[in-house]
Design an enzyme around this catalytic site. Structure first.
Site, short mmCIF file in Angstrom:
data_model
loop_
_atom_site.label_atom_id
_atom_site.label_comp_id
_atom_site.label_asym_id
_atom_site.label_seq_id
_atom_site.Cartn_x
_atom_site.Cartn_y
_atom_site.Cartn_z
N GLU A 1 0.89 -1.17 0.00
CA GLU A 1 0.00 0.00 0.00
C GLU A 1 0.92 1.21 0.00
OE1 GLU A 1 -3.43 0.06 0.14
OE2 GLU A 1 -3.36 -2.10 -0.12
N CYS B 1 -1.97 9.08 3.96
CA CYS B 1 -2.00 8.53 2.60
C CYS B 1 -3.23 9.02 1.86
CB CYS B 1 -1.98 7.01 2.67
SG CYS B 1 -3.14 6.34 3.85
P1 NAP Z 1 8.80 4.34 3.77
O1 NAP Z 1 9.91 5.28 3.85
O2 NAP Z 1 8.61 3.64 2.47
O3 NAP Z 1 9.01 3.28 4.94
C1 NAP Z 1 8.17 2.15 5.18
C2 NAP Z 1 9.03 0.98 5.69
O4 NAP Z 1 9.72 0.33 4.63
C3 NAP Z 1 10.09 1.41 6.66
O5 NAP Z 1 10.30 0.40 7.63
C4 NAP Z 1 11.30 1.55 5.77
O6 NAP Z 1 12.50 1.56 6.45
C5 NAP Z 1 11.11 0.36 4.86
N1 NAP Z 1 11.79 0.52 3.57
C6 NAP Z 1 11.59 1.50 2.67
N2 NAP Z 1 12.36 1.29 1.59
C7 NAP Z 1 13.05 0.15 1.81
C8 NAP Z 1 13.99 -0.61 1.05
N3 NAP Z 1 14.38 -0.21 -0.16
N4 NAP Z 1 14.50 -1.75 1.58
C9 NAP Z 1 14.12 -2.16 2.82
N5 NAP Z 1 13.23 -1.47 3.60
C10 NAP Z 1 12.70 -0.35 3.09
O7 NAP Z 1 7.41 5.06 4.12
P2 NAP Z 1 7.10 6.02 5.36
O8 NAP Z 1 7.84 7.30 5.20
O9 NAP Z 1 7.28 5.30 6.60
O10 NAP Z 1 5.55 6.33 5.17
C11 NAP Z 1 5.07 7.38 4.37
C12 NAP Z 1 4.51 6.85 3.07
O11 NAP Z 1 3.57 5.82 3.35
C13 NAP Z 1 3.75 7.90 2.27
O12 NAP Z 1 4.08 7.79 0.92
C14 NAP Z 1 2.29 7.52 2.49
O13 NAP Z 1 1.40 7.94 1.48
C15 NAP Z 1 2.40 6.03 2.57
N6 NAP Z 1 1.27 5.43 3.27
C16 NAP Z 1 0.41 4.67 2.56
C17 NAP Z 1 -0.69 4.11 3.18
C18 NAP Z 1 -1.64 3.25 2.41
O14 NAP Z 1 -2.49 2.64 3.01
N7 NAP Z 1 -1.55 3.19 1.10
C19 NAP Z 1 -0.90 4.31 4.55
C20 NAP Z 1 0.01 5.09 5.27
C21 NAP Z 1 1.10 5.63 4.60
P3 NAP Z 1 13.34 2.93 6.40
O15 NAP Z 1 12.47 3.99 7.01
O16 NAP Z 1 14.57 2.72 7.19
O17 NAP Z 1 13.65 3.19 4.95
#
Ligand code: NAP
Length: 556
Positions: A289, A326
């Site tokens: 998501e 989101c």
């Molecule tokens: P994120 O930076 O993608 O992080 C999510 C998780 O994935 C973290 O634990 C992160 O660790 C890990 N991760 C990210 N890239 C990785 C990689 N290449 N390899 C291994 N692990 C990786 O997202 P966020 O900043 O926490 O959340 C914000 C985003 O979430 C926004 O874009 C928002 O729209 C979206 N969101 C979507 C929903 C939905 O239901 N669609 C709901 C809530 C939020 P690290 O932080 O260490 O990279």
């Protein structure tokens, strides 16, 4: 003895006794694990002060990942022997044990994310409600979509076999939560709740933005697993942060015992993890998501009759949790006319006057600053309201005010950077010259979690045309309302076409979320003792039965 206050923030402080509730170590196979061969400490930071929280967290080691994965594999087979009531009881216990954490959980989540106590309490209630909803679903039982085609051994020319099918769990699930929902999309969030409900053990890869909150919730889940008499491998929580953070997530996804992945986060993160899973010798599904722009279409009569109130709803939605949702409305489309101009003016004034609010963490603020910079310097775009995000070495504060941009459909069409999510309190108003341009705009929007149409009584024809296109681009269509606020209920869909998710046929919220962790299995001519309970002949469950091609419902 008076307790010391650490990590002072605008509204959140952590007392000594609250700090002592968290160990900084992973929880593996029901135990706090200090056996890591490579325990690299990392810090969490309070928002908005940017002050490090006075506790070191230890990123999970390779051996801890291995241990958690094997324990989950063992637990998977043991969980399969338990009844659905056992799983329902586990979910209810988790909800109760999260509630029992009381204000300590609220204090940790507020300190680590900068979100308000009111927002965190609401999120906690939503999380426990979700757990209880899945408990109810599992107890009721029909979600497995059991179907029975009763055999006809005497059929000519060949006997008809007895065929029975239902959804069965995939196996251990790795859950990656998002930074912006420390409870509802994290350790005990919808992915964990639905996976446990389906019979899949869960390993959570903790989010480095809120490791203390994650660990506290993980203690509540671990306690619930023990109280339910279930195998301790049913749930593990791996701390991840510091230089090895991404390595931990990747190693978990590559582990042969992991059979599916739930991810909530950015487009970049979701696509990177889906690639890792697809490159395994035995690829596994990743339900990612991701980000969303949530387009809003404001039609003429709606703006004429209620423009100011629409501007007020939009301003509240854009600034809710400082836009770190989101479902934040990132793109707003309308026909250029006087009513639209008045609505833009009103919205701009409201956003101009909105005070800066905390952001989740420094990285989120930096990503937003970069995106705002890209949009600001895009040809044909005007900054209509708001301040730039201030990120520099001398400014430790993690906060940002909102921004409103204005552009034309021609510029929107030409510049792909305007189509991407700005994760924060930012919206782009796109002006269209004709109704045809407005319909073109709908067709130009990329996959989103939601799409909103504000329509007055005189807008019915155009509204239907917008809807006909928008429906293929979003998971949830909203009429005369803003996208923030996702109700947790059976009929909710929280998903959508790429890039909002990578699996458009699924949802992360609502009853259908459970089906992501299952696959249909068919049993042919199986003796009753070899069948799952739901398929046994004497089972009184109200399940679908197909007898000689005719669907019936068995009496309860
Ligand atoms: P994120 O930076 O993608 O992080 C999510 C998780 O994935 C973290 O634990 C992160 O660790 C890990 N991760 C990210 N890239 C990785 C990689 N290449 N390899 C291994 N692990 C990786 O997202 P966020 O900043 O926490 O959340 C914000 C985003 O979430 C926004 O874009 C928002 O729209 C979206 N969101 C979507 C929903 C939905 O239901 N669609 C709901 C809530 C939020 P690290 O932080 O260490 O990279």
């Amino acid at each position: 003895m008076a307790s010391t206050t650490h990590a002072a923030t605008a509204g959140a402080t952590l007392q000594d006794q609250q700090l002592q509730l968290v160990t900084g170590h992973s929880i593996v196979n029901g135990q706090i694990s200090t056996q890591g061969e490579d325990p690299l400490p990392f810090q969490a930071f309070a928002s908005p002060s940017g002050v490090p929280i006075a506790l070191s967290f230890h990123a999970a080691s390779a051996s801890e990942i291995e241990h958690a994965a094997h324990a989950a594999w063992r637990a998977f087979h043991l969980l399969a022997q338990r009844t659905r009531d056992d799983r329902a009881l586990l979910l209810d216990r988790i909800a109760a044990n999260i509630d029992a954490l009381g204000d300590d959980l609220v204090a940790w989540a507020c300190a680590e994310t900068g979100l308000t106590a009111a927002r965190i309490r609401a999120e906690r209630d939503r999380t426990t409600f979700t757990l209880k909803m899945f408990a109810q679903l599992v107890r009721e039982g029909t979600w497995v979509r059991a179907a029975i085609d009763i055999g006809e051994p005497t059929r000519k020319p060949i006997p008809r076999p007895d065929i029975r099918r239902m959804l069965r769990p995939l196996g251990p699930v790795a859950v990656f939560g998002a930074g912006n929902f420390p409870l509802a999309y994290s350790a005990a969030g919808g992915d964990t709740a639905s996976a446990l409900a389906s019979g899949c053990p869960v390993i959570v890869k903790g989010h480095p933005g809120h490791p203390g909150t994650g660990e506290l919730v993980a203690h509540a889940i671990t306690k619930s697993v023990a109280e339910s008499g279930l195998d301790p491998g049913t749930f593990s929580y791996l701390h991840a942060g510091g230089p090895r953070e991404m390595e931990i997530g990747a190693a978990l996804i590559r582990h042969p015992c992991i059979r599916a992945v739930g991810f909530t986060g950015s487009l970049e993160g979701g696509t990177a993890l889906a690639k890792i899973a697809s490159e395994r010798p035995d690829p596994i599904p990743v339900f990612a998501e991701m980000g969303s722009t949530n387009p809003v279409f404001l039609l003429k009569n709606a703006l004429q009759s209620q423009g100011d109130s629409i501007a007020e709803k939009l301003a509240a939605s854009i600034t809710s949790s400082n836009g770190q949702m989101c479902t934040c409305p990132g793109l707003i489309f309308a026909l250029r006319d006087d009513a639209t101009e008045q609505t833009i003016r009103h919205l701009a004034t409201l956003l101009e006057n909105a005070p800066p609010q905390p952001m989740l963490n420094r990285r989120t603020m930096e990503v937003l600053a970069r995106r705002v910079g890209e949009v600001t310097t895009t040809e044909g775009v005007e900054l209509r309201a708001g301040r730039a995000v201030v990120v520099n070495a001398r400014n430790p504060t993690i906060a940002s005010g909102p921004a409103l941009f204005r552009t034309t459909l021609a510029s929107f069409r030409a510049k792909r950077t305007l189509h991407k999510e700005c994760f924060g309190p930012v919206a782009i108003f796109v002006l269209c010259e004709t109704e045809q341009e407005l319909l073109d705009a709908v067709a130009l929007t990329q996959g989103s979690l939601t799409g909103s149409i504000f329509a007055g009584a005189m807008d019915a024809t155009l509204s239907a045309k917008v809807q006909a296109i928008l429906e293929h681009r979003v998971g949830r269509l909203i009429f005369n309302g803003v996208p923030t606020g996702v109700e947790v209920c059976t009929a909710m869909t929280h998903g959508g076409p790429f890039p909002s998710t990578n699996q458009p046929h699924t949802t992360a919220v609502g009853a259908l979320a459970i089906e992501r962790w299952c696959r249909p299995v068919t049993y042919q001519n199986a003796p009753d003792q070899n069948l799952p309970d739901e398929l046994k002949s004497e089972n009184p469950l109200a399940i679908e039965r197909v007898v000689n091609g005719v669907e019936t419902r068995a009496a309860v």
